[in-house]
Design an enzyme around this catalytic site. Structure first.
Site, short mmCIF file in Angstrom:
data_model
loop_
_atom_site.label_atom_id
_atom_site.label_comp_id
_atom_site.label_asym_id
_atom_site.label_seq_id
_atom_site.Cartn_x
_atom_site.Cartn_y
_atom_site.Cartn_z
N GLU A 1 -5.87 -7.37 5.49
CA GLU A 1 -5.25 -8.51 4.93
C GLU A 1 -5.36 -9.92 5.37
O GLU A 1 -4.60 -10.77 5.14
CB GLU A 1 -3.79 -8.15 4.70
CG GLU A 1 -2.98 -7.98 5.72
CD GLU A 1 -2.99 -7.02 6.63
OE1 GLU A 1 -2.08 -6.52 7.08
OE2 GLU A 1 -3.94 -6.29 6.61
N HIS B 1 -3.01 2.15 -2.52
CA HIS B 1 -4.00 1.27 -2.02
C HIS B 1 -4.83 0.73 -3.20
O HIS B 1 -5.38 -0.53 -2.74
CB HIS B 1 -5.16 2.02 -1.23
CG HIS B 1 -4.50 2.54 0.29
ND1 HIS B 1 -4.52 1.66 1.38
CD2 HIS B 1 -3.58 3.53 0.56
CE1 HIS B 1 -3.98 2.28 2.31
NE2 HIS B 1 -3.28 3.20 1.97
N ASN C 1 0.76 -1.27 0.05
CA ASN C 1 -0.16 0.18 -0.16
C ASN C 1 0.82 1.26 0.01
O ASN C 1 0.43 2.26 -0.61
CB ASN C 1 -0.88 -0.06 1.08
CG ASN C 1 -2.16 -1.18 1.11
OD1 ASN C 1 -2.54 -1.22 0.16
ND2 ASN C 1 -2.54 -1.42 2.11
N ASP D 1 -5.21 -3.48 -3.00
CA ASP D 1 -6.64 -4.01 -3.18
C ASP D 1 -6.50 -5.09 -4.38
O ASP D 1 -7.17 -6.17 -4.32
CB ASP D 1 -7.61 -2.96 -3.82
CG ASP D 1 -7.99 -1.94 -2.48
OD1 ASP D 1 -7.64 -2.49 -1.25
OD2 ASP D 1 -8.76 -1.21 -3.06
#
Length: 247
Positions: free
Chosen positions: A165, A135, A130, A139
């Site tokens: 996660e 981000h 990230n 994802d």
């Protein structure tokens, strides 16, 4: 949910056509029967004109009403299915969400007399993905890993996203040796993934902690043991599996 009120999929439309056709046919048959009874009562029986009226009128008047009713009912059914999906699955990874996963596992643990196992899976160094790549790419990595977990397990296990996660995998009727093989297979499958971001390969790995129990148990107790083993795996260097049998 707005789309569910205005658009139906192909299968839903087929249901509308089938139900409308069936109910319209029943209405026509009933109309013919009733018309024949009335004509027999007041005259010499049904004639061709009466027969045509008994067939055409239900189609012209009843058909559209039945179709509209069926269409609205199908919209409601599709909307309810979508709501159920939203309440059950994590929108990003398509895994069970934490609430649904916990509920399903709890119900099984309360009644099963078979062995049951819980694996807690954590993505290694996810924060760095990230931080270094954004981000959105994080994802993408989560979706890729979640898909790999689901594909590797197939229909044999429940796979849920527990948060962030972290994922949970629940299996029943399994031996400690099989659990170890499955956990290692999951770890290796993720390690083989080719994840490229900003034109550069980004290695992915997971740490897995797990426990196995025989007979009835409690989800919180099982999760606590599996989570402790996860910390053991991470403390030992990550990208590894740590399992324990519950007493």
């Amino acid at each position: 949910m707005h789309g569910a009120r205005t658009t139906l999929g192909r299968r839903a439309w087929m249901r509308v056509y089938r139900i409308t056709s069936l109910l319209t046919a029943i209405a026509v048959i009933m109309s013919i029967i009733v018309t024949n009874v009335i004509m027999e009562t007041f005259s010499q029986g049904i004639n061709i004109q009466g027969l045509m009226v008994s067939i055409v009128m239900p189609i012209l008047l009843g058909g559209p009403s039945i179709a509209l009713f069926t269409f609205r009912n199908e919209q409601l059914r599709v909307a309810n299915e979508q709501l159920q999906t939203l309440a059950t699955y994590d929108w990003m990874t398509s895994c069970l969400n934490r609430g649904a996963f916990t509920h399903k596992v709890t119900r099984i643990l309360e009644t099963t007399t078979l062995s049951a196992a819980l694996l807690v899976v954590d993505v290694d160094h996810f924060k760095s993905i990230n931080d270094n790549h954004g981000h959105d790419r994080g994802d993408d990595a989560l979706r890729l890993i979640a898909g790999t977990l689901r594909e590797t397990m197939g229909d044999r296990a429940l796979v849920g996203r527990l948060g962030g996660e972290e994922f949970g995998i629940f299996l029943t009727s399994i031996s400690p040796a099989d659990l170890a093989r499955i956990a290692e297979r999951l770890r290796a499958a993720v390690a083989r993934l080719a994840f490229v971001t900003d034109g550069v390969g980004c290695p992915l790995s997971i740490s897995i902690g797990g426990t196995i129990v025989r007979g009835k148990s409690d989800f919180r107790a099982l999760y606590r043991l599996a989570d402790m083993q996860l910390y053991e795996a991470k403390a030992a260097g990550r990208d590894r599996v740590s399992l324990i049998e519950a007493a």
